[in-house]
Write an enzyme that holds these catalytic residues in place. Structure first.
Site, mmCIF file in Angstrom:
data_model
loop_
_atom_site.group_PDB
_atom_site.id
_atom_site.type_symbol
_atom_site.label_atom_id
_atom_site.label_comp_id
_atom_site.label_asym_id
_atom_site.label_seq_id
_atom_site.Cartn_x
_atom_site.Cartn_y
_atom_site.Cartn_z
ATOM 1 C CD GLU A 114 55.550 -40.614 38.088
ATOM 2 O OE1 GLU A 114 55.674 -39.718 38.933
ATOM 3 O OE2 GLU A 114 54.546 -41.348 38.015
ATOM 4 C CE LYS A 120 53.703 -35.066 39.606
ATOM 5 N NZ LYS A 120 53.493 -36.397 40.209
ATOM 6 C CB CYS A 140 52.086 -39.197 37.964
ATOM 7 S SG CYS A 140 51.194 -40.301 39.088
#
Length: 521
Positions: free
Chosen positions: A281, A338, A392
């Protein structure tokens, strides 16, 4: 009636501080069941003791306070890593750390108070209250998994991750595991006042269920799995860039060069070249839409192999935390933004207003926070299959993996756990990713900036890993997928309905078993 009102008026609002301290201690011991310790054999008796203690309280308010204290102690022990993100820039955010921990613990205590409160209002005596607390805590875990965007971290059932019992998640999911755990832990309290033979029968039945789940998990782990028709090899790169140094001008290019060097390294003798290279990430020091030569350097290092990189990108004044798959000719083959962002870390609720007084999302590296992507999206990688991307925090939400139009072939998580320190936080995050693999029956590749980078098979077993604070790469073969699991088809809805129905029935039967004078019939 007058006596009942008088007793109610004298009911204490909370138990004595010694009782609350003991309940908090039970919570601390229960936290030992969570990663990295995984001591379920300490956690389960501690949970049973809390239920026994709370169900014996005469007054409902006292029981609710016992629940709050247990949850408070539990969060202090299990979630103390929450102070770590504030210490990355300690001079700016360090003062918030103790307040964050206490508020987090109080929030967790509130959910446990809700769980114990549901139980004590559903049941009318110590035994039915014990059963009610078990059902109420399962309902509390469900509530915590969904309200306010959800925070299903360290659920009750997570104490089984790493043990054969975790295999039950393929059928019942995390909330089913929580319900089973609570019912087993409540068994001793449900024997209060019973004859010895009946009491032994209830506790024995709980132990039989526990042993049965364990043996069933062992059998599932040992069942053969058909190999993948065409092998797929991944290279997972872990640059080990500490968060407090990662974005400093004098270190940015140093860490980027680490990525390039690890990427271009030759495979071990006799090992095939990777089919896909993965970076973690927010791995690179440039924006995807303004690479300034960064993409060319990246693809050159990849040497003709597609590269999946965690990268930030912008659209006008909006910024996204993204995963981009780059082809050898510098084209974007697939892109995911995301969508399930971290509150207060990646975005601020009412952010525009709070930014005016200097309160911003401290984990976002650009602007005052990230914008949310449009939602779940499969990455079509051709011969590598359809991949479910998780960035994440998204890996803690099992419901998010049920939002795709078709079933993925495997799961890819890129993450930067440097924010979580080196104690319990990264291990708890990794443990939950392993549970996603079990629930879906899909292998999971996990690439972390500072660890834990790992390959996990479709039964949650670690086939290869690179630990915390290590720089390196993993060249690993992607394990095969399993047929769709029962949980992947049904999700949480049946278990939430079961918990609600059981609480309602308990409340009804507990009340009709009392005659108008208040005596048990």
């Amino acid at each position: 009636m007058i006596a009942t009102l008088r007793d109610g008026f004298r009911a204490p609002l909370r138990p004595r501080w010694q009782s609350l301290a003991l309940a908090a201690l039970f919570g601390v011991l229960f936290a030992a069941g969570q990663a990295p310790l995984g001591l379920w054999w300490i956690a389960l008796p501690a949970l049973a003791a809390s239920i026994w203690f709370a169900s014996a309280e005469r007054w409902r308010a006292s029981t609710i306070w016992i629940g709050f204290a247990t949850g408070f102690g539990y969060a202090l022990a299990a979630m103390f890593w929450i102070v770590e993100p504030f210490m990355v820039e300690a001079d700016v955010y360090g003062w918030m750390a103790p307040f964050a921990l206490v508020l987090m613990a109080a929030g967790m205590g509130a959910f446990w108070a809700i769980g114990y409160g549901l139980g004590v209002y559903a049941g009318q005596g110590p035994r039915s209250r014990a059963l009610g607390i078990a059902l109420g805590m399962a309902a509390s875990d469900a509530l915590r998994s969904y309200v306010f965007t959800g925070f299903p971290w360290v659920l009750v059932g997570h104490i089984w991750i790493g043990s054969p019992i975790a295999q039950a998640a393929a059928f019942v999911g995390p909330l089913g595991l929580s319900l089973i755990t609570m019912l087993i832990a409540s068994a001793p309290a449900m024997t209060r006042g019973m004859r010895m033979r009946a009491a032994l029968g209830i506790v024995g039945a709980a132990l039989v269920v526990l042993v049965g789940l364990w043996l069933g998990g062992v059998a599932r782990l040992n069942a053969p799995v058909a190999p993948r028709a065409e092998p797929i090899t991944l290279r997972l790169v872990q640059p080990n860039a500490p968060q407090n140094l990662k974005w400093l001008p004098e270190y940015r290019m140093k860490f980027f060069q680490r990525l390039l060097d690890l990427t271009k390294a030759d495979p071990a003798p006799g090992q095939p070249k990777p089919d896909l290279i993965v970076w973690p990430e927010t791995a690179v020091p440039f924006l995807l839409d303004r690479p300034m030569g960064g993409l060319e350097m990246s693809t050159e290092a990849a040497g003709g192999i597609p590269l999946a990189m965690g990268v930030q990108r912008s659209e006008g004044s909006r910024y996204f935390n993204s995963l981009a798959v780059i082809t050898p000719d510098d084209q974007i083959e697939a892109l995911y933004d995301k969508s399930h962002l971290v509150p207060f870390g990646e975005y601020m609720p009412f952010g525009d207003a709070l930014a005016k007084i200097g309160i911003t999302a401290f984990a976002a590296q650009v602007g005052n926070g990230y914008s949310s992507g449009p939602g779940e999206k499969l990455l079509d990688l051709g011969k590598l299959g359809h991949v479910a991307p998780l960035i994440c925090y998204e890996a803690i939400f099992p419901q998010d993996l049920r939002g795709f139009a078709q079933r993925p072939d495997w799961i890819l998580q890129v993450t930067n756990d440097a924010w979580f320190g080196t104690l319990s936080g990264p291990y708890q995050h990794f443990a939950q990713a392993r549970l996603r693999a079990i629930e879906q029956g899909l292998p999971l590749a996990r690439d972390a900036n500072t660890g834990v980078t790992a390959m996990v098979d479709a039964k949650g077993r670690i086939t290869a890993s690179l630990g915390l604070d290590k720089m390196g790469k993993l060249d690993v073969e992607l394990p095969p997928s399993l047929p769709p699991t029962l949980y992947s088809k049904l999700g949480d809805a049946p278990f939430i309905a079961l918990i609600v129905a059981a609480l309602a029935l308990l409340s009804i039967f507990a009340r009709i078993s009392i005659d108008p004078t208040g005596r048990r019939s």
